[in-house]
Design a protein around this motif. Structure first.
Motif, PDB file in Angstrom:
ATOM      1  N   LYS A  63     -46.424  17.833 -18.357  1.00 39.10           N
ATOM      2  CA  LYS A  63     -46.047  16.442 -18.553  1.00 39.10           C
ATOM      3  C   LYS A  63     -47.276  15.561 -18.416  1.00 39.10           C
ATOM      4  N   ALA A  64     -47.286  14.484 -19.177  1.00 36.73           N
ATOM      5  CA  ALA A  64     -48.298  13.455 -18.981  1.00 36.73           C
ATOM      6  C   ALA A  64     -47.652  12.324 -18.201  1.00 36.73           C
ATOM      7  N   GLY A  65     -48.380  11.782 -17.272  1.00 37.35           N
ATOM      8  CA  GLY A  65     -47.892  10.670 -16.474  1.00 37.35           C
ATOM      9  C   GLY A  65     -48.793   9.472 -16.607  1.00 37.35           C
ATOM     10  N   TYR A  78     -57.251   4.405 -13.996  1.00 38.80           N
ATOM     11  CA  TYR A  78     -57.947   4.064 -15.230  1.00 38.80           C
ATOM     12  C   TYR A  78     -57.599   5.011 -16.371  1.00 38.80           C
ATOM     13  N   GLU A  79     -56.810   6.049 -16.085  1.00 37.31           N
ATOM     14  CA  GLU A  79     -56.404   6.988 -17.120  1.00 37.31           C
ATOM     15  C   GLU A  79     -55.071   7.621 -16.722  1.00 37.31           C
ATOM     16  N   PRO A  80     -54.384   8.277 -17.676  1.00 35.46           N
ATOM     17  CA  PRO A  80     -53.151   8.998 -17.322  1.00 35.46           C
ATOM     18  C   PRO A  80     -53.450  10.183 -16.414  1.00 35.46           C
ATOM     19  N   ASP A  81     -52.381  10.902 -16.034  1.00 38.23           N
ATOM     20  CA  ASP A  81     -52.548  12.148 -15.290  1.00 38.23           C
ATOM     21  C   ASP A  81     -51.621  13.186 -15.900  1.00 38.23           C
ATOM     22  N   PHE A  82     -51.631  14.388 -15.363  1.00 42.34           N
ATOM     23  CA  PHE A  82     -50.727  15.412 -15.871  1.00 42.34           C
ATOM     24  C   PHE A  82     -50.127  16.213 -14.722  1.00 42.34           C
ATOM     25  N   GLY A  83     -48.991  16.824 -15.012  1.00 44.60           N
ATOM     26  CA  GLY A  83     -48.322  17.701 -14.061  1.00 44.60           C
ATOM     27  C   GLY A  83     -47.730  18.881 -14.793  1.00 44.60           C
ATOM     28  N   ASP A 156     -52.901  10.401  -4.915  1.00 42.44           N
ATOM     29  CA  ASP A 156     -51.594  10.811  -4.400  1.00 42.44           C
ATOM     30  C   ASP A 156     -50.677  11.266  -5.527  1.00 42.44           C
ATOM     31  N   ALA A 157     -50.659  10.509  -6.628  1.00 42.49           N
ATOM     32  CA  ALA A 157     -49.791  10.853  -7.750  1.00 42.49           C
ATOM     33  C   ALA A 157     -50.140  12.214  -8.324  1.00 42.49           C
ATOM     34  N   VAL A 158     -51.421  12.485  -8.482  1.00 39.09           N
ATOM     35  CA  VAL A 158     -51.856  13.776  -9.028  1.00 39.09           C
ATOM     36  C   VAL A 158     -51.502  14.908  -8.078  1.00 39.09           C
TER      37      VAL A 158
END
Length: 263
Positions: A63-65, A78-83, A156-158
């Motif tokens: 998923k991209a977050g 400053y950029e998206p993240d992934f999971g 934290d989100a990552v």
């Protein structure tokens, strides 16, 4: 890596696992370890995902977050993240899930991609994604925060696997017959009442661009998006909080609809 840094990553990885097991969010890792950076956070994420196969789980995609710009602003990202997406997370369209298995579930409307061939970066472009895609489907992603989200950072989100918790997938449409995904409008509802509206343009300008992003980001970690895997490119609207006794639904026009009830 120094032994102290290894211990820090090991302890940081343990906390989200404990939070998920106990269904009780923990304090932000960035508060406990202010020097934890994104590289550490992705290492924490990967450490926890690597433990899943031993428990019988299989990675089925990514998923991209934080793909919509408004989602990045509160975190200072400053950029998206992934999971990662796991087979144990998947729920049936129109089915029910136990609200008590999550800390703070939200329902995010997204367009789900199923890949016919791999996308391995760097250099994957928006134009590469449709030809690699077998089909798309309306989806609701149950997003959960195992970390108190009052003051979380991108780190934290990552570390929390980008909130990955539970995709709900509607009917597949072959990519050859799919509408213009950037122009697809979505209307999410809770208990039949509209709560927002949005379109595919909200997701990096085009959902396919938000599939290309993790394909390129994963290259830095020695992997990519594989054939047969599914990808969630990010929420097209804000994601409302959902609790027991409530039904979340999203209507995507010609692409169809998807729903799930919390008990």
């Amino acid at each position: 890596m120094r032994p102290a840094a290894v211990r820090r990553r090991t302890e940081a990885a343990r906390l989200p696992r404990e939070a998920e097991r106990r269904t009780a969010p923990v304090e932000p890792l960035s508060t406990t370890w202010p020097d934890l950076d994104l590289a550490d956070a992705y290492a924490v994420q990967q450490d926890n995902v690597a433990r899943r196969p031993a428990a019988g789980s299989t990675v089925i995609g990514h998923k991209a977050g934080l793909t919509p710009a408004p989602a990045r602003e509160p975190l200072g990202a400053y950029e998206p993240d992934f999971g990662h997406l796991l087979d144990e997370m998947v729920h049936r369209d129109g089915g029910t899930v136990r609200a008590a298995r999550y800390c703070a579930p939200r329902a995010a409307p997204e367009i789900r991609f199923r890949l016919a061939r791999p996308l391995h970066g760097p250099g994957v472009t928006l134009g590469d994604v449709p030809t690699a895609t077998d089909a798309v489907a309306p989806a609701l992603e149950i997003v959960d925060s195992r970390i108190h989200d009052g003051r979380i950072t991108p780190t934290d989100a990552v570390a929390d696997d980008a909130g990955s918790a539970g995709p709900v997938c509607g009917s597949w449409t072959p990519m050859a017959y799919a509408p213009d995904l950037a122009a697809v409008n979505v209307d999410p509802l809770v208990d039949g009442s509209p709560v927002a509206s949005g379109s595919g343009e909200e997701v990096l300008g085009h959902p396919a661009a938000a599939v290309a992003w993790p394909a390129n980001a994963l290259a830095a970690h020695g992997t990519g998006l594989d054939a047969g895997h599914v990808v969630l490119p990010g929420a097209m609207t804000t994601a409302p909080l959902i609790g027991a006794g409530r039904k979340a639904e999203a209507r995507f026009g010609a692409l169809g609809s998807v729903s799930v009830s919390f008990v």
